[in-house]
Design a protein around this motif. Structure first.
Motif, PDB file in Angstrom:
ATOM      1  N   LYS A  48       0.822  -1.221   0.000  1.00  0.00           N
ATOM      2  CA  LYS A  48       0.000   0.000   0.000  1.00  0.00           C
ATOM      3  C   LYS A  48       0.852   1.264   0.000  1.00  0.00           C
ATOM      4  CE  LYS A  48      -3.870  -2.222   2.251  1.00  0.00           C
ATOM      5  NZ  LYS A  48      -4.600  -2.424   3.494  1.00  0.00           N
ATOM      6  N   ALA A  49       1.986   1.242   0.680  1.00  0.00           N
ATOM      7  CA  ALA A  49       2.853   2.424   0.734  1.00  0.00           C
ATOM      8  C   ALA A  49       3.378   2.766  -0.657  1.00  0.00           C
ATOM      9  CB  ALA A  49       4.014   2.179   1.690  1.00  0.00           C
ATOM     10  N   HIS A  50       3.722   1.760  -1.444  1.00  0.00           N
ATOM     11  CA  HIS A  50       4.196   2.010  -2.809  1.00  0.00           C
ATOM     12  C   HIS A  50       3.071   2.577  -3.668  1.00  0.00           C
ATOM     13  CE1 HIS A  50       7.518  -1.243  -2.235  1.00  0.00           C
ATOM     14  NE2 HIS A  50       7.761  -0.134  -1.552  1.00  0.00           N
ATOM     15  N   PHE A  51       1.847   2.093  -3.440  1.00  0.00           N
ATOM     16  CA  PHE A  51       0.693   2.597  -4.178  1.00  0.00           C
ATOM     17  C   PHE A  51       0.447   4.069  -3.854  1.00  0.00           C
ATOM     18  CE2 PHE A  51      -3.936   3.365  -4.040  1.00  0.00           C
ATOM     19  CZ  PHE A  51      -4.195   3.315  -5.402  1.00  0.00           C
ATOM     20  N   ILE A  52       0.491   4.407  -2.597  1.00  0.00           N
ATOM     21  CA  ILE A  52       0.258   5.801  -2.185  1.00  0.00           C
ATOM     22  C   ILE A  52       1.353   6.700  -2.746  1.00  0.00           C
ATOM     23  CG2 ILE A  52       0.190   7.353  -0.187  1.00  0.00           C
ATOM     24  CD1 ILE A  52      -1.095   4.983   1.361  1.00  0.00           C
ATOM     25  N   CYS A  55       0.784   7.327  -6.363  1.00  0.00           N
ATOM     26  CA  CYS A  55      -0.336   8.246  -6.581  1.00  0.00           C
ATOM     27  C   CYS A  55       0.079   9.691  -6.325  1.00  0.00           C
ATOM     28  CB  CYS A  55      -1.500   7.890  -5.657  1.00  0.00           C
ATOM     29  SG  CYS A  55      -2.380   6.413  -6.129  1.00  0.00           S
ATOM     30  N   ILE A  56       0.849   9.914  -5.285  1.00  0.00           N
ATOM     31  CA  ILE A  56       1.260  11.278  -4.936  1.00  0.00           C
ATOM     32  C   ILE A  56       2.178  11.861  -5.992  1.00  0.00           C
ATOM     33  CG2 ILE A  56       2.615  12.627  -3.282  1.00  0.00           C
ATOM     34  CD1 ILE A  56       1.510  10.781  -1.093  1.00  0.00           C
ATOM     35  N   GLU A  58       2.484  11.009  -9.091  1.00  0.00           N
ATOM     36  CA  GLU A  58       1.914  10.852 -10.430  1.00  0.00           C
ATOM     37  C   GLU A  58       2.656   9.838 -11.293  1.00  0.00           C
ATOM     38  OE1 GLU A  58       1.381  14.637 -12.297  1.00  0.00           O
ATOM     39  OE2 GLU A  58       0.383  15.478 -10.562  1.00  0.00           O
ATOM     40  N   LYS A  59       3.086   8.786 -10.692  1.00  0.00           N
ATOM     41  CA  LYS A  59       3.661   7.697 -11.471  1.00  0.00           C
ATOM     42  C   LYS A  59       2.511   6.917 -12.096  1.00  0.00           C
ATOM     43  CE  LYS A  59       7.684   7.156  -8.529  1.00  0.00           C
ATOM     44  NZ  LYS A  59       8.373   6.269  -7.577  1.00  0.00           N
ATOM     45  N   THR A  60       2.782   6.215 -13.180  1.00  0.00           N
ATOM     46  CA  THR A  60       1.717   5.450 -13.816  1.00  0.00           C
ATOM     47  C   THR A  60       1.385   4.229 -12.967  1.00  0.00           C
ATOM     48  OG1 THR A  60       3.313   4.198 -15.116  1.00  0.00           O
ATOM     49  CG2 THR A  60       2.390   6.166 -16.136  1.00  0.00           C
ATOM     50  N   ILE A  61       0.111   3.963 -12.889  1.00  0.00           N
ATOM     51  CA  ILE A  61      -0.375   2.828 -12.110  1.00  0.00           C
ATOM     52  C   ILE A  61      -1.144   1.929 -13.061  1.00  0.00           C
ATOM     53  CG2 ILE A  61      -1.857   2.085 -10.221  1.00  0.00           C
ATOM     54  CD1 ILE A  61      -1.448   4.886  -9.025  1.00  0.00           C
TER      55      ILE A  61
END
Length: 142
Positions: A48-52, A55-56, A58-61
């Motif tokens: 989850k930390a990598h996801f957040i 998102c902050i 603006e990396k592609t997800i």
């Protein structure tokens, strides 16, 4: 003797060059939390930390949506394909056995019956291919 005591054993994890020491906390209500978990699951990330962080900054997800019906369809299609290949192997074995155990005339008569059944099976397989193409166009290529 003094030189031997100065050497220390290097055990444990190597220290990071730029460790992440600064932490932030965030609070969600129930609706926000469920939305966050939904987005996290769609991302396919495991932390989850990598996801957040992504998102902050603006990396592609990458989001992956799994449709249970589509997965079931392709599993059954794969099973059908393997059965179809097995029929092909059995077909070859039958032809060899017919020519080794029967006269050529009797083998040809039996092969004629087998050929009719094979033509029916080919028509069924064409319908399967057509249905698969329709499924791809309607449900997978939006």
């Amino acid at each position: 003797m003094n030189g031997q005591n100065n050497k220390q054993k290097k055990t444990g994890r190597r220290p990071k060059a730029d460790p992440a020491k600064i932490r932030y906390t965030i609070s969600f209500n129930e609706l926000e939390h469920s939305r966050f978990l939904e987005l996290f699951d769609q991302s396919g990330m495991s932390v989850k930390a990598h996801f957040i962080t992504s998102c902050i900054f603006e990396k592609t997800i990458n989001t992956v949506k799994l449709d249970k019906g589509t997965i079931d369809f392709y599993m059954r299609l794969t099973s059908f394909h393997s059965q179809f290949r097995a029929v092909g192997v059995n077909y070859n074995q039958i032809v060899k056995l017919l020519y080794t155990h029967f006269t050529e005339k009797k083998a040809a008569a039996l092969l004629f019956k087998l050929e009719k059944q094979t033509i029916e099976m080919v028509e069924i397989f064409r319908k399967v291919v057509q249905l698969t193409e329709e499924f791809n166009q309607k449900h997978l290529k939006n």
